[in-house]
Every structure is written in structure tokens, then in C-alpha cells.
Design a protein around this motif. Structure first.
Motif, PDB file in Angstrom:
ATOM      1  N   UNK A 288       0.858  -1.190   0.000  1.00 13.50           N
ATOM      2  CA  UNK A 288       0.000   0.000   0.000  1.00 13.50           C
ATOM      3  C   UNK A 288       0.890   1.235   0.000  1.00 13.50           C
ATOM      4  N   UNK A 289       0.333   2.293  -0.531  1.00 12.71           N
ATOM      5  CA  UNK A 289       1.053   3.565  -0.498  1.00 12.71           C
ATOM      6  C   UNK A 289       0.140   4.629   0.077  1.00 12.71           C
TER       7      UNK A 289
ATOM      8  N   UNK B 221      -8.126  -0.241   1.969  1.00 12.83           N
ATOM      9  CA  UNK B 221      -7.200   0.749   2.534  1.00 12.83           C
ATOM     10  C   UNK B 221      -6.549   0.183   3.776  1.00 12.83           C
ATOM     11  N   UNK B 222      -5.386   0.741   4.060  1.00 18.90           N
ATOM     12  CA  UNK B 222      -4.632   0.303   5.245  1.00 18.90           C
ATOM     13  C   UNK B 222      -4.018   1.544   5.855  1.00 18.90           C
TER      14      UNK B 222
ATOM     15  N   UNK C 132       3.423   4.846   9.587  1.00 23.71           N
ATOM     16  CA  UNK C 132       4.400   5.917   9.794  1.00 23.71           C
ATOM     17  C   UNK C 132       3.756   7.281   9.980  1.00 23.71           C
ATOM     18  N   UNK C 133       2.678   7.549   9.235  1.00 23.74           N
ATOM     19  CA  UNK C 133       2.062   8.869   9.365  1.00 23.74           C
ATOM     20  C   UNK C 133       0.573   8.791   9.699  1.00 23.74           C
ATOM     21  N   UNK C 134      -0.005   7.607   9.710  1.00 24.96           N
ATOM     22  CA  UNK C 134      -1.396   7.481  10.098  1.00 24.96           C
ATOM     23  C   UNK C 134      -2.398   7.760   8.999  1.00 24.96           C
ATOM     24  N   UNK C 135      -1.903   8.162   7.822  1.00 21.03           N
ATOM     25  CA  UNK C 135      -2.804   8.432   6.710  1.00 21.03           C
ATOM     26  C   UNK C 135      -3.264   7.109   6.099  1.00 21.03           C
TER      27      UNK C 135
ATOM     28  N   UNK D 173      -3.010   7.387  -4.189  1.00 21.61           N
ATOM     29  CA  UNK D 173      -3.288   6.986  -2.806  1.00 21.61           C
ATOM     30  C   UNK D 173      -4.541   7.676  -2.276  1.00 21.61           C
ATOM     31  N   UNK D 174      -5.228   7.053  -1.356  1.00 25.44           N
ATOM     32  CA  UNK D 174      -6.460   7.652  -0.819  1.00 25.44           C
ATOM     33  C   UNK D 174      -6.137   8.845   0.072  1.00 25.44           C
TER      34      UNK D 174
END
Ligand SMILES: [Zn+2]
Length: 114
Positions: A33-34, A54-55, A59-62, A71-72
């Protein structure tokens, strides 16, 4: 001739444990995932399981998606702000004091009513 009372190799727990079926590793596959901060997240899921759309990026919680180019979460460009930051944005300290005083007055009125 040894005594007939000696029993060899029959102590409890001396047998090597055999792996049970449950501990056998299930087939897995990696899914990448990105997130919109270009972090790549790779997770392992059961081979027959459907990959989640989505996952959360660790690292950043997004939210991170399987499409690196799209990316979403792009819609939200604002950086993370706390609830307090939003409140401070909307109200001046003076307004805050007034609201607090109002709330306290109402509280006292309710309590002291009886
Ligand atoms: Zn990220």
C-alpha cells in the motif's frame, strides 16, 4: 541384569512435542500500500483472504491504498489539527471566557435553584 522396576524413556514430558496442525504456517501473500506521503506499507495477509481496500500507514497514520499513483485521502490537504486547535481558530480568548462564564452561571443557577 537391571532391575525390572526401571522403566526407561517413559517419563512424562520427555517426548518431543510434535507440531500441531494449528501451528503450521498458513500460506500468506504480501500486499503493498502507499499513502499520500509516499510511504510504502507492506502487509502479509492470508493467501485466500481479500486484501482490504485501505490500510492505515504506520508511519504517518494516513490511509494507504494499493495504487501508488493514486493513494487515498488526497482530498484532505490540511495537516492534522487537534480539536482544541480548531476551537482556538474559531474563538478568541475573550469569546472563550464569555462562553465559560455563561456556562458557569447556568451551572450555578441549576445547582443553587433548590
Ligand atoms: Zn505514510
Amino acid at each position: 541384569m537391571p532391575s525390572g522396576n526401571v522403566i526407561r524413556g517413559a517419563r512424562i514430558g520427555s517426548r518431543p512435542e510434535r507440531p500441531t496442525e494449528r501451528s503450521a504456517p498458513a500460506p500468506r501473500r504480501a500486499v503493498a500500500y502507499w499513502c499520500r506521503n509516499d510511504h510504502q506499507v507492506e502487509i502479509l495477509i492470508a493467501a485466500e483472504a481479500e486484501a482490504p481496500p485501505v490500510w492505515d500507514c504506520p508511519r504517518c497514520g494516513q490511509p494507504a491504498g494499493p495504487d501508488a499513483q493514486n493513494p487515498p485521502g488526497r482530498a484532505r490537504t490540511e495537516p492534522y489539527k487537534s480539536h482544541l486547535a480548531y476551537v482556538k481558530e474559531r474563538r478568541t480568548p475573550e469569546q472563550g471566557e464569555a462562553i465559560l462564564a455563561e456556562a458557569l452561571a447556568a451551572l450555578r443557577q441549576r445547582r443553587g435553584g433548590g
